[in-house]
Design a protein around this motif. Structure first.
Motif, mmCIF file in Angstrom:
data_model
loop_
_atom_site.group_PDB
_atom_site.id
_atom_site.type_symbol
_atom_site.label_atom_id
_atom_site.label_comp_id
_atom_site.label_asym_id
_atom_site.label_seq_id
_atom_site.Cartn_x
_atom_site.Cartn_y
_atom_site.Cartn_z
ATOM 1 N N PHE A 34 -75.488 22.692 28.443
ATOM 2 C CA PHE A 34 -74.712 21.671 29.466
ATOM 3 C C PHE A 34 -73.501 22.094 29.703
ATOM 4 O O PHE A 34 -72.836 22.470 28.505
ATOM 5 C CB PHE A 34 -75.156 20.338 29.398
ATOM 6 C CG PHE A 34 -76.542 19.952 29.011
ATOM 7 C CD1 PHE A 34 -77.081 20.273 27.841
ATOM 8 C CD2 PHE A 34 -77.057 19.394 30.041
ATOM 9 C CE1 PHE A 34 -78.268 19.583 27.677
ATOM 10 C CE2 PHE A 34 -78.361 18.897 30.113
ATOM 11 C CZ PHE A 34 -78.964 19.238 28.752
ATOM 12 N N TYR A 36 -70.140 19.888 31.059
ATOM 13 C CA TYR A 36 -69.846 18.439 31.585
ATOM 14 C C TYR A 36 -68.375 18.509 32.014
ATOM 15 O O TYR A 36 -67.672 19.205 31.586
ATOM 16 C CB TYR A 36 -70.149 17.259 30.571
ATOM 17 C CG TYR A 36 -71.457 16.757 30.629
ATOM 18 C CD1 TYR A 36 -72.336 17.574 29.683
ATOM 19 C CD2 TYR A 36 -72.031 16.044 31.310
ATOM 20 C CE1 TYR A 36 -73.416 17.391 29.412
ATOM 21 C CE2 TYR A 36 -73.470 15.538 31.075
ATOM 22 C CZ TYR A 36 -74.069 16.077 30.182
ATOM 23 O OH TYR A 36 -75.414 15.799 29.992
ATOM 24 N N GLN A 38 -64.879 16.249 33.129
ATOM 25 C CA GLN A 38 -64.180 15.051 33.473
ATOM 26 C C GLN A 38 -62.766 14.933 34.204
ATOM 27 O O GLN A 38 -61.898 15.603 33.672
ATOM 28 C CB GLN A 38 -63.930 14.248 32.046
ATOM 29 C CG GLN A 38 -63.660 12.839 32.137
ATOM 30 C CD GLN A 38 -63.438 11.885 30.791
ATOM 31 O OE1 GLN A 38 -63.125 12.570 29.870
ATOM 32 N NE2 GLN A 38 -63.597 10.832 30.822
ATOM 33 N N HIS A 43 -65.505 9.504 35.315
ATOM 34 C CA HIS A 43 -66.334 9.596 34.078
ATOM 35 C C HIS A 43 -67.000 10.917 33.988
ATOM 36 O O HIS A 43 -66.701 11.889 34.806
ATOM 37 C CB HIS A 43 -67.952 8.652 34.552
ATOM 38 C CG HIS A 43 -67.503 7.501 34.927
ATOM 39 N ND1 HIS A 43 -68.841 6.653 35.276
ATOM 40 C CD2 HIS A 43 -66.486 6.662 35.010
ATOM 41 C CE1 HIS A 43 -68.343 5.471 35.649
ATOM 42 N NE2 HIS A 43 -67.028 5.329 35.345
ATOM 43 N N LEU A 44 -67.427 11.153 32.796
ATOM 44 C CA LEU A 44 -67.919 12.647 32.676
ATOM 45 C C LEU A 44 -69.044 12.593 33.520
ATOM 46 O O LEU A 44 -69.963 11.719 33.554
ATOM 47 C CB LEU A 44 -68.409 12.566 31.006
ATOM 48 C CG LEU A 44 -67.464 13.153 30.066
ATOM 49 C CD1 LEU A 44 -68.121 12.652 28.568
ATOM 50 C CD2 LEU A 44 -67.477 14.715 30.050
ATOM 51 N N LEU A 46 -72.061 15.886 35.023
ATOM 52 C CA LEU A 46 -72.653 17.119 34.746
ATOM 53 C C LEU A 46 -72.111 18.035 35.927
ATOM 54 O O LEU A 46 -71.906 17.875 37.029
ATOM 55 C CB LEU A 46 -74.205 16.985 34.948
ATOM 56 C CG LEU A 46 -74.869 18.242 34.760
ATOM 57 C CD1 LEU A 46 -75.057 18.751 33.151
ATOM 58 C CD2 LEU A 46 -76.323 18.191 35.314
ATOM 59 N N LYS A 49 -76.420 22.895 34.138
ATOM 60 C CA LYS A 49 -77.252 22.965 32.727
ATOM 61 C C LYS A 49 -78.122 24.148 32.847
ATOM 62 O O LYS A 49 -78.495 24.672 33.973
ATOM 63 C CB LYS A 49 -78.201 21.621 32.794
ATOM 64 C CG LYS A 49 -79.043 21.410 33.888
ATOM 65 C CD LYS A 49 -79.936 20.109 33.713
ATOM 66 C CE LYS A 49 -80.789 19.791 34.828
ATOM 67 N NZ LYS A 49 -81.353 18.485 34.744
ATOM 68 N N GLU A 88 -60.872 18.184 32.355
ATOM 69 C CA GLU A 88 -61.445 18.713 31.113
ATOM 70 C C GLU A 88 -62.987 18.959 30.966
ATOM 71 O O GLU A 88 -63.801 18.137 31.619
ATOM 72 C CB GLU A 88 -61.155 17.300 30.170
ATOM 73 C CG GLU A 88 -61.434 17.753 28.446
ATOM 74 C CD GLU A 88 -60.641 16.818 27.632
ATOM 75 O OE1 GLU A 88 -60.316 15.879 27.924
ATOM 76 O OE2 GLU A 88 -60.416 17.300 26.319
ATOM 77 N N PHE A 90 -66.282 20.259 29.108
ATOM 78 C CA PHE A 90 -67.026 20.119 27.801
ATOM 79 C C PHE A 90 -68.396 20.899 27.669
ATOM 80 O O PHE A 90 -69.213 20.638 28.646
ATOM 81 C CB PHE A 90 -67.409 18.655 27.452
ATOM 82 C CG PHE A 90 -66.215 17.505 27.211
ATOM 83 C CD1 PHE A 90 -65.549 17.015 28.221
ATOM 84 C CD2 PHE A 90 -65.612 17.703 25.915
ATOM 85 C CE1 PHE A 90 -64.522 16.113 27.884
ATOM 86 C CE2 PHE A 90 -64.689 16.759 25.580
ATOM 87 C CZ PHE A 90 -63.883 16.181 26.603
ATOM 88 N N TYR A 104 -77.543 15.822 20.881
ATOM 89 C CA TYR A 104 -76.576 16.549 21.599
ATOM 90 C C TYR A 104 -75.401 16.709 20.876
ATOM 91 O O TYR A 104 -75.092 15.974 19.866
ATOM 92 C CB TYR A 104 -76.148 15.412 22.877
ATOM 93 C CG TYR A 104 -77.100 15.586 23.886
ATOM 94 C CD1 TYR A 104 -78.264 14.703 24.174
ATOM 95 C CD2 TYR A 104 -76.603 16.348 24.863
ATOM 96 C CE1 TYR A 104 -78.944 14.886 25.197
ATOM 97 C CE2 TYR A 104 -77.300 16.509 26.061
ATOM 98 C CZ TYR A 104 -78.470 15.783 26.244
ATOM 99 O OH TYR A 104 -79.360 15.720 27.436
ATOM 100 N N PHE A 106 -71.417 18.116 21.189
ATOM 101 C CA PHE A 106 -70.616 18.513 22.271
ATOM 102 C C PHE A 106 -69.360 19.300 21.531
ATOM 103 O O PHE A 106 -68.903 19.128 20.446
ATOM 104 C CB PHE A 106 -70.030 17.293 22.876
ATOM 105 C CG PHE A 106 -70.615 16.496 23.933
ATOM 106 C CD1 PHE A 106 -71.831 15.952 23.641
ATOM 107 C CD2 PHE A 106 -70.336 16.873 25.181
ATOM 108 C CE1 PHE A 106 -72.556 15.325 24.665
ATOM 109 C CE2 PHE A 106 -70.911 16.240 26.316
ATOM 110 C CZ PHE A 106 -72.133 15.285 26.138
ATOM 111 N N GLY A 107 -68.818 20.227 22.314
ATOM 112 C CA GLY A 107 -67.460 20.837 22.061
ATOM 113 C C GLY A 107 -66.226 19.706 22.179
ATOM 114 O O GLY A 107 -66.525 18.776 22.669
ATOM 115 N N THR A 108 -65.216 20.419 21.624
ATOM 116 C CA THR A 108 -64.043 19.509 21.815
ATOM 117 C C THR A 108 -63.231 19.611 22.906
ATOM 118 O O THR A 108 -62.334 18.716 23.255
ATOM 119 C CB THR A 108 -63.009 19.994 20.496
ATOM 120 O OG1 THR A 108 -62.694 21.472 20.619
ATOM 121 C CG2 THR A 108 -63.706 19.809 19.049
#
Lengths: 116, 112
Positions: A34, A36, A38, A43-44, A46, A49, A88, A90, A104, A106-108
């Motif tokens: 995925f 995502y 922001q 909100h974050l 999608l 995917k 941003e 992700f 799940y 997530f990357g930074t």
């Protein structure tokens, strides 16, 4: 341990420049991938995917990502960025975690700033 | 369709106190996930609930706990707060299975 790496923490581009954000994961089995996003104050949500099939996935707002299994990568691309793409981003991996569960990771995140 | 909602929006607590955060998923979603987003660390997976059961938890101490109610809403409890617990706590919901997660606005927790 399973992990997701986003190598670019901050990216600054001018409008109309091309974008590629790297994402690599460490997991040898089948994964779902995925991206995502922001946007400021939102909100974050999608972006796109990949579950299976064509490794080139198209998402919203002209974004696409390519799954390269041999490289454990799922890089995000956009041919021509706009000021409104400032956000941003992700990368996330969903991987089996035994006993029918999954998790799940997530990357930074990568902060993209597009200059008008 | 209403999105994922979280309450409260902001919280300020002192070290050693306890806090409860709440999340209401999108209607029809049975899975709820909790994440901690601390500055520069991305989203760290905390807990996953599905159909009222805890399915998985991340690498957090036991003072982080939660539950899911029959209406699929969820609570996250953090006991014995520490300064490093200061973060944005995000809740997400999805249909059962490894599907797209829909995120709420988060609860900003500050521990003094």
């Amino acid at each position: 341990a399973q992990s997701v790496s986003q190598h670019n923490h901050h990216v600054i581009l001018s409008e109309a420049a091309s974008l590629e954000l790297g994402c690599n994961y460490s997991y040898g089995g089948t994964v779902n991938l995925f991206w995502y996003v922001q946007y400021p104050g939102q909100h974050l949500q999608l972006l796109l995917k990949y579950f299976s099939g064509d490794p080139l996935v198209k998402g919203i707002k002209g974004f696409e990502a390519e799954f390269i299994k041999s490289k454990f990568s799922f890089n995000l691309r956009k041919p021509s960025v706009q000021w409104s793409d400032t956000a941003e981003y992700f990368c996330a991996v969903n991987a089996p975690f035994g006993s029918g569960t999954y998790k799940y990771i997530f990357g930074t995140g990568t902060r993209l700033k597009v200059l008008a | 369709e209403a999105g994922v909602t979280q309450s409260p929006t902001h919280l300020i607590k002192t070290r050693g106190q306890q806090v409860t955060l709440r999340c209401s998923p999108i209607s029809g979603h049975t899975s709820v996930y909790w994440y901690q987003q601390a500055l520069g660390l991305g989203l760290q997976f905390l807990l996953w609930y599905d159909e009222g059961e805890e399915r998985n938890r991340g690498n957090f101490p036991p003072r982080f706990s939660g539950r899911q109610f029959p209406n699929y809403s969820s609570e996250l409890n953090v006991n014995a707060l520490e300064l490093e617990d200061s973060a944005l706590y995000l809740c997400a919901s999805s249909f059962t299975g490894p599907d797209t997660q829909y995120f709420g606005p988060g609860t900003r927790l500050t521990v003094l």
